[in-house]
Design an enzyme around this catalytic site. Structure first.
Site, PDB file in Angstrom:
ATOM      1  CB  CYS A   3      -0.898  -0.003   1.244  1.00 12.07           C
ATOM      2  SG  CYS A   3      -2.182   1.277   1.234  1.00 12.07           S
ATOM      3  CG  ASP A   4       2.640   5.119  -1.776  1.00 10.42           C
ATOM      4  OD1 ASP A   4       3.474   5.242  -0.861  1.00 10.42           O
ATOM      5  OD2 ASP A   4       2.454   6.004  -2.633  1.00 10.42           O
TER       6      ASP A   4
END
Length: 221
Positions: A85-86
């Site tokens: 995830c970012d």
């Protein structure tokens, strides 16, 4: 949404490709998902000018997850699921990540003060190439993994912040490891007048969408 799947997910090997304590908390404490944490060492140096915020977070998430997948090597058994995830803040055509230092935190929070910004999270899910849970047409990343991904957006409305409030908040140290320089789940939440969208997304992990995507993959295979 994930309840029918928890016994399936917790019987397999899951990897969280992030060292974020907030993502770990959301998945472990809020959902009860069992996983190993292998933080990605991918250097986030993509040229922001070449991406929309949606493209940027999704590409970063994919490359972070890929770095962990490749570091795990080809030894069998491969993980059944790798989660990457970012998260960034976006305002006035500018992608805003974590502050570099206290001065940068002051600049960011001053910019957000009294205005609306958007929080974008890109999330990628990696599965072994031979995984039976995948639908046909899922892209092949390399010889080992297939992947799917999505982007979630939440709009956040900030109160007007005085210089003294910003400086006092920075002194707590809370802004320094968070996109946009604030944490909605802690003191930074007092700056937020309202949001439109997913609160978990602002924390750094779009949990409802994650649950929906996994349900589609595992229950509708």
């Amino acid at each position: 949404m994930l309840q029918p799947l928890i016994h399936i997910l917790n019987s397999q090997r899951n990897i969280l490709a992030s060292g974020s304590p907030r993502r770990k908390q959301i998945l472990l404490e809020n959902v009860g998902l069992k996983f190993e944490v292998i933080a990605s060492t991918f250097e986030e140096n993509l040229d922001k000018s070449k991406y929309t915020p949606q493209e940027y977070v999704l590409e970063n998430a994919k490359l972070k997850t890929l770095e962990v997948a490749e570091r795990l090597g080809t030894n069998e058994p491969l993980p059944d699921l790798i989660i990457g995830c970012d998260t960034v803040v976006y305002q006035d055509n500018q992608i805003i990540e974590k502050p570099r230092d206290k001065d940068d935190a002051f600049r960011i929070l001053s910019q957000l003060s009294g205005k609306t910004h958007s929080v974008y999270s890109g999330l990628t899910l990696f599965f072994p190439e031979h995984s039976a849970v995948l639908k046909s047409g899922t892209p092949v990343l390399n010889s080992k993994y297939r992947y799917t991904g999505f982007v979630e957006k939440t709009d956040v409305y900030f109160a007007q912040l005085s210089k003294e409030v910003i400086e006092g908040y920075i002194a707590t140290g809370e802004p320094m490891d968070k996109a946009g320089g604030y944490g909605i789940q802690a003191l930074g939440g007092t700056f937020v007048e309202k949001i439109h969208g997913d609160n978990f997304n602002v924390m750094g992990f779009p949990l409802p969408r994650f649950a929906k995507e996994l349900s589609n993959i595992y229950l509708l295979k």
